[in-house]
Design a protein around this motif. Structure first.
Motif, PDB file in Angstrom:
ATOM      1  N   ASP A   1      38.546  45.964  23.487  1.00  0.00           N
ATOM      2  CA  ASP A   1      39.614  46.435  22.737  1.00  0.00           C
ATOM      3  C   ASP A   1      39.269  46.272  21.131  1.00  0.00           C
ATOM      4  O   ASP A   1      40.484  46.450  20.488  1.00  0.00           O
ATOM      5  N   GLY A   2      38.228  45.874  21.122  1.00  0.00           N
ATOM      6  CA  GLY A   2      37.872  46.205  19.689  1.00  0.00           C
ATOM      7  C   GLY A   2      37.746  44.793  18.694  1.00  0.00           C
ATOM      8  O   GLY A   2      37.460  44.699  17.640  1.00  0.00           O
ATOM      9  N   THR A   3      38.418  43.804  19.302  1.00  0.00           N
ATOM     10  CA  THR A   3      38.483  42.431  18.761  1.00  0.00           C
ATOM     11  C   THR A   3      37.230  41.854  18.745  1.00  0.00           C
ATOM     12  O   THR A   3      36.436  41.993  19.781  1.00  0.00           O
ATOM     13  N   THR A   4      36.893  41.041  17.912  1.00  0.00           N
ATOM     14  CA  THR A   4      35.723  40.310  17.691  1.00  0.00           C
ATOM     15  C   THR A   4      35.667  38.944  17.881  1.00  0.00           C
ATOM     16  O   THR A   4      36.966  38.324  17.497  1.00  0.00           O
ATOM     17  N   SER A   5      34.626  38.189  18.373  1.00  0.00           N
ATOM     18  CA  SER A   5      35.049  36.631  18.650  1.00  0.00           C
ATOM     19  C   SER A   5      33.537  36.166  17.860  1.00  0.00           C
ATOM     20  O   SER A   5      32.543  36.632  18.326  1.00  0.00           O
TER      21      SER A   5
END
Length: 320
Positions: free
Chosen positions: A34-38
């Motif tokens: 979904d485009g979020t980064t960790s």
């Protein structure tokens, strides 16, 4: 060998040196669908009595880590750490200048005396620590810069020396939101102990006699090894490693649910920290999978730090 090559001029602190090695290798940065980064970077915070060689350690790491930088809290501004917009006389407009955290992208930044920083300047770091970007909006300049930087911070307790009777939050002059962003927090105490004092005295005096201070791994080779591991290896968690981390996390949470006062022993942020530490350890072995030996090290270091920082002797429970 890697651990023993970190600041060989300082005696002891095995767990802390191990954590410093893992910090330099860092975990794996993941971009979810979904485009979020960790984030993959591991942040460490050292708090300790004066004279326990915090600054020496930070200087050493800044020299040996690829793209390492060293800054001191008192002489650092928010603009100097993140980014700033300046009026450019030559171009007749505004230009964007990057600060230390942006310049050390994919490296390590060592911040000494973090508690002496201006609170306003310190708040500029919150975004860089967790989101790993620096967003600037000044005049007509709107920009987001990358700051995938591991932070190694050191600070002194409020009253000069560490007071075991008081809780750690009273002694660190930092907002809880900032402290919470550090994966591992270590307390360096200067306690008299016959064997330790003898070993330290021998070690320091040998240094002055210029005896046996050569690190096991040369600094250049160390730097190349870290760079190689970071470029070539992105380890993935094996099912066994997932089970190990899960059991530890659930076990810690269960203990806090059953305890009195409903203290939170460990949060999801620590769970992510465990994964990052295990990935870093797998990288240091040049392995493409995270196995049980990696998770064991991550759990051991997390337990060590929780015993120092998050353990309340009165209620005999952990509280993050």
């Amino acid at each position: 060998k890697l651990r023993n090559s970190i600041a060989p001029s300082i005696w002891g602190y095995e767990e802390i040196k191990e954590a410093l090695v893992l910090q330099m290798f860092s975990g794996v940065r993941k971009i979810i669908d979904d485009g979020t980064t960790s984030r993959g970077d591991i942040h460490l915070f050292l708090i300790g009595d004066p004279g326990v060689a915090k600054s020496v350690t930070l200087k050493f790491i800044a020299n040996i880590a690829p793209k390492g930088r060293y800054i001191v809290g008192k002489a650092a501004t928010g603009a100097g750490i993140t980014a700033t917009v300046v009026k450019d006389e030559f171009l007749k407009g505004w230009s964007l200048e990057a600060g230390a955290m942006v310049l050390a992208n994919k490296g390590v930044i060592c911040i000494d005396e973090i508690e002496k920083m201006d609170p306003h300047d310190r708040s500029a770091m919150h975004e860089a620590l967790e989101q790993q970007t620096v967003t600037i909006s000044k005049a007509n300049v709107q920009a987001t810069l990358r700051a995938e930087t591991s932070v190694l911070a050191a600070g002194n307790p409020k009253y000069g020396r560490f007071e075991p009777q008081q809780s750690i939050t009273e002694q660190i002059d930092l907002p809880p939101a900032l402290i919470n962003r550090f994966d591992l927090i270590f307390i360096l105490r200067d306690l008299p102990n016959k064997e330790h004092d003898d070993a330290i005295a021998t070690h320091v005096l040998n240094l002055h006699q210029r005896k046996g201070t050569k690190p096991e791994i040369d600094a250049d080779l160390f730097k190349k090894y870290i760079a190689y591991a970071k470029q070539k290896f992105q380890p993935r968690l094996s099912d066994e490693a997932v089970m190990e981390i899960k059991q530890f996390y659930i076990g810690m949470r269960r203990a806090s649910a059953e305890g009195e006062g409903r203290s939170i022993s460990i949060s999801a942020r620590q769970l992510q920290g465990l994964v990052r530490l295990a990935e870093a350890h797998a990288k240091s072995r040049l392995s493409l999978t995270v196995e049980k030996i990696d998770t064991d090290v991550a759990i051991r270091l997390t337990k060590y730090y929780l015993l120092q920082v998050g353990y309340d002797p009165e209620t005999k429970s952990f509280d993050i």
